[in-house]
Each structure stands twice: as C-alpha cells, then as structure tokens.
Design a protein around this motif. Structure first.
Motif, mmCIF file in Angstrom:
data_model
loop_
_atom_site.group_PDB
_atom_site.id
_atom_site.type_symbol
_atom_site.label_atom_id
_atom_site.label_comp_id
_atom_site.label_asym_id
_atom_site.label_seq_id
_atom_site.Cartn_x
_atom_site.Cartn_y
_atom_site.Cartn_z
ATOM 1 N N LEU A 26 0.825 -1.217 0.000
ATOM 2 C CA LEU A 26 0.000 0.000 0.000
ATOM 3 C C LEU A 26 0.857 1.264 0.000
ATOM 4 N N ARG A 27 2.110 1.158 0.456
ATOM 5 C CA ARG A 27 3.010 2.324 0.435
ATOM 6 C C ARG A 27 3.553 2.573 -0.973
ATOM 7 N N ARG A 28 3.576 1.552 -1.806
ATOM 8 C CA ARG A 28 4.112 1.662 -3.170
ATOM 9 C C ARG A 28 3.171 2.436 -4.090
ATOM 10 N N TYR A 32 -0.089 -2.153 -4.746
ATOM 11 C CA TYR A 32 -0.172 -3.553 -5.189
ATOM 12 C C TYR A 32 -0.189 -4.472 -3.983
ATOM 13 N N ILE A 33 -1.142 -5.390 -3.938
ATOM 14 C CA ILE A 33 -1.173 -6.418 -2.881
ATOM 15 C C ILE A 33 -1.046 -7.785 -3.553
ATOM 16 N N PRO A 34 -0.114 -8.633 -3.103
ATOM 17 C CA PRO A 34 0.088 -9.918 -3.779
ATOM 18 C C PRO A 34 -1.155 -10.805 -3.717
ATOM 19 N N PRO A 35 -1.482 -11.452 -4.839
ATOM 20 C CA PRO A 35 -2.724 -12.218 -4.949
ATOM 21 C C PRO A 35 -2.821 -13.411 -4.004
ATOM 22 N N LYS A 36 -1.706 -13.882 -3.478
ATOM 23 C CA LYS A 36 -1.809 -15.057 -2.596
ATOM 24 C C LYS A 36 -2.698 -14.779 -1.384
ATOM 25 N N PHE A 37 -2.883 -13.499 -1.024
ATOM 26 C CA PHE A 37 -3.709 -13.189 0.149
ATOM 27 C C PHE A 37 -5.204 -13.252 -0.137
ATOM 28 N N PHE A 38 -5.583 -13.504 -1.393
ATOM 29 C CA PHE A 38 -6.990 -13.774 -1.687
ATOM 30 C C PHE A 38 -7.497 -15.013 -0.962
ATOM 31 N N GLU A 252 -5.611 -7.655 -16.015
ATOM 32 C CA GLU A 252 -5.285 -6.919 -14.788
ATOM 33 C C GLU A 252 -6.533 -6.843 -13.931
ATOM 34 N N MET A 253 -6.366 -7.081 -12.654
ATOM 35 C CA MET A 253 -7.478 -6.958 -11.728
ATOM 36 C C MET A 253 -7.119 -5.873 -10.706
ATOM 37 N N HIS A 254 -8.055 -4.953 -10.496
ATOM 38 C CA HIS A 254 -7.841 -3.841 -9.577
ATOM 39 C C HIS A 254 -9.029 -3.668 -8.644
ATOM 40 N N LEU A 255 -8.777 -3.001 -7.514
ATOM 41 C CA LEU A 255 -9.831 -2.461 -6.660
ATOM 42 C C LEU A 255 -9.772 -0.947 -6.823
ATOM 43 N N HIS A 279 -3.779 -2.519 -7.284
ATOM 44 C CA HIS A 279 -3.629 -3.592 -8.268
ATOM 45 C C HIS A 279 -3.534 -4.899 -7.490
ATOM 46 N N THR A 280 -4.441 -5.846 -7.755
ATOM 47 C CA THR A 280 -4.473 -7.058 -6.932
ATOM 48 C C THR A 280 -4.060 -8.328 -7.681
ATOM 49 N N GLU A 281 -4.086 -8.286 -9.018
ATOM 50 C CA GLU A 281 -3.775 -9.533 -9.730
ATOM 51 C C GLU A 281 -3.431 -9.255 -11.180
ATOM 52 N N ASN A 282 -2.486 -10.042 -11.707
ATOM 53 C CA ASN A 282 -2.304 -10.147 -13.149
ATOM 54 C C ASN A 282 -2.537 -11.597 -13.529
ATOM 55 N N SER A 283 -3.017 -11.812 -14.739
ATOM 56 C CA SER A 283 -3.137 -13.167 -15.257
ATOM 57 C C SER A 283 -2.631 -13.149 -16.700
ATOM 58 N N TYR A 284 -1.361 -13.513 -16.862
ATOM 59 C CA TYR A 284 -0.723 -13.476 -18.185
ATOM 60 C C TYR A 284 -1.214 -14.627 -19.045
ATOM 61 N N LYS A 285 -1.356 -14.339 -20.327
ATOM 62 C CA LYS A 285 -1.804 -15.326 -21.308
ATOM 63 C C LYS A 285 -0.655 -15.594 -22.274
ATOM 64 N N TYR A 286 -0.435 -16.857 -22.621
ATOM 65 C CA TYR A 286 0.738 -17.221 -23.405
ATOM 66 C C TYR A 286 0.373 -18.034 -24.645
#
Ligand code: TRP
Length: 320
Positions: A26-28, A32-38, A252-255, A279-286
C-alpha cells in the motif's frame, strides 16, 4: 469407517507476514497487494465458485484436456513417481490423473490451511492406496518437500494447473519454473496449464462475470484486511475492475476507490484519490511457443502439449 490419515506439515504464513506485505504494497505507487492473500477460507470458497461460472472457461477447458489425455500423460511419465502440486488447495484436477499415474505419493502444497487439510483427507479417503503428505506453505517463498516424502522409484513430477503460472509476471514465472526444475531434478517432469492468448471479449468476461462472483472474490481482500488487520475499508466505496491489457498480454485486476478517502490499516493511514486503484492480480496469457520459450529459460524442454477442442487453453508437459 476408518479415518484417512495424511501427513500434515504446517509452514502457514503468520499474521505478521500478511500485515508486512500489505503495508509494503500500500506504500508503493502504483499500490499492489500480492494475490496469494486472496485465499483465506472465504476466498478459497469464492474461487471454487469462480471455476463453475459460465464465463470462466479455463477450468472446464483444462479438465477436458486432462481427461482426454490422462492415459497419454501416464504413458509418458510412468508410474511410481512422486507427484507434487504447489498450490493444490482443493486437489480437484489431480483426481483425473491419479488412477493412471499411480504415483508412490502425492504432496499437495497450499497456503490455505483448512482448505488444504480437508481436501487432502478426502483424496486420501478416495484413493486408499495413495500416500498423501500435505504441506501448508507459501510456495512463492520456499519450495521444499516435506522430510517425510518418500524417495520415488519413478521420476519426480510437479503438477501446476489452473494457469496459476500466469499470476506471476514473466520474470517471476521463470524464477518459479527454475525452482520447480530444481525440485523435480534431472529426469523430472512438470505438467502445467497455461491459458492461451485470445479474443479480448472472451477474456474480459472471464474475469468480470455477470453474477459478480469475481468481484466478491476481489473485494474479499478488503474484508480480510478489515477482519485480520483491523483495517476500516468501507466496502461500498470500492469497485472491482478487470480487463485484458493486450499490449502486456495480461488480465489486470484492480480495486478502484470510488471517492477520495483515507483508510487505516494496521495502525497506518492511507489516502486514496477518486479512481485510484490497488492492483491485486495479473493473469498473463501465453501462446504455445511463447510459453515453451519461457520454460526453456528455466531449464525445461517441451515433451508434449495438448489443447481443448476450442483451442482456448494449453496443458504443457515439460521435462528437465
Ligand atoms: N490462475 C487463474 C487465472 O489467472 C485463477 C485466478 C487467480 C483467478 N486469481 C484469480 C481467477 C482472480 C479469477 C479472478 O485465471
């Protein structure tokens, strides 16, 4: 009825880990908060609900691929392996593989303690011949096998479904894959699901469903901070936003903060402008070759790749 026994190893992150990572995020700027905390108990339940949504094609496509190719996967990998599943919290997809693979032991690792325990006990009950060594750990920090895991006759095999690899940025993905390569060692395999690039409309809908389950999943992060960190987020002042960023090849997923506001989190104040996001999540597509090239940087070579009938999702078999 005999109660199934599992080995259970507990390296669950402490509340101090959660607080420290949230405050740093939250200071950045951007925040950005890492998605593992979902994935607290409620988040894990909501996530299971996401996988059943009509718009969320990923799970159905991957299950289709695994079911259609289970025999072929078993033929290529062989029996008697040690099967490790980082993030295997609900042990759902592995069931498709177990009869064919006949591993000597199964090691699910997950950050969500009770979810993991219940799922691991259920797998042990359904497959009485299988040794289960569940490990509650944050695999983004440390990827080590529990000491009780047996030395297999066959190879070590890692299973990483769900396109969870897309939740790392590409550099982080290479680092994670390199850690998996080290874990499985020479002669080891990785069976991994990676969602493919596709039409933006299909992707946008998959991460912003009509029923609002993905929104609830994202907003649960704020509720979790209220519950566990004594935060005072007003849930009505935040909105879920998810979209496919074509240039970056990622969802990209945001609140989004709906008004200017100040929020207290673990004793610290944070001021948000209207429209500012966490910003709470990215989901890259390959693309298929794109993903194989990424894995090559971590020491894996492609052994096989399969897709569903609609070509939405890829399951890669890689070897060291
Ligand atoms: N890894 C999956 C994906 O990127 C699942 C997932 C992780 C997810 N976080 C999510 C799905 C948030 C929906 C919303 O799709």
């Amino acid at each position: 009825m005999t109660h199934p026994t599992i080995e259970f190893h507990d390296l669950h992150p402490t509340p101090a880990d959660f607080a420290a990572e949230v405050l740093a995020g939250l200071r950045r700027r951007p925040r950005y908060i890492p998605p593992k905390f979902f994935y607290d108990a409620r988040g894990s339940q909501l996530f299971d609900a996401i996988t059943a949504l009509p718009e969320y094609y990923l799970t159905r496509a991957e299950v289709e691929v695994l079911a259609a190719n289970a025999a072929e996967i078993a033929r290529r990998v062989g029996t008697g392996s040690l099967l490790v599943e980082p993030g295997g919290g609900s042990c759902a997809k592995v069931r498709i593989l177990l009869e064919g693979l006949r591993p000597c032991a199964y090691v699910p690792m997950d950050i969500s303690r009770e979810h993991l325990r219940a799922a691991a006990e259920q797998v042990a009950a359904e497959f009485p011949w299988l040794e289960v060594h569940a490990s509650c750990a944050d695999f983004t920090r440390a990827m080590t096998l529990p000491e009780t895991a047996p030395e297999p006759e066959g190879p070590r095999v890692a299973f990483f479904p769900g396109s969870s690899i897309g939740n790392f940025d590409p550099e982080g993905a290479v680092g994670f894959l390199a850690a998996v390569a080290e874990l499985v060692g020479p002669g080891g395999f990785l069976l991994i699901g990676a969602d493919r690039k596709k039409d933006k409309a299909i992707l946008d809908a998959a991460y912003d469903d009509a029923a609002g389950v993905t929104a609830a999943f994202n907003l649960n992060l704020l509720e979790r901070m209220n519950r566990e960190l004594g935060a005072d987020f007003d849930l009505a002042a935040w909105r879920h936003r998810a979209f496919y960023n074509e240039a970056q090849g990622r969802i990209e997923m945001h609140l989004v903060s709906l008004r200017p506001q100040t929020v207290r989190v673990a004793g610290e104040s944070f001021t948000f402008d209207a429209g500012e996001t966490i910003h709470t999540e990215n989901s890259y597509k390959y693309g298929i070759e794109e993903f194989q090239a990424l894995a090559a940087r971590a020491g894996f070579e492609p052994a096989a790749v399969w897709s569903d009938a609609r070509g939405l999702f890829a399951v890669h078999l890689l070897r060291t």
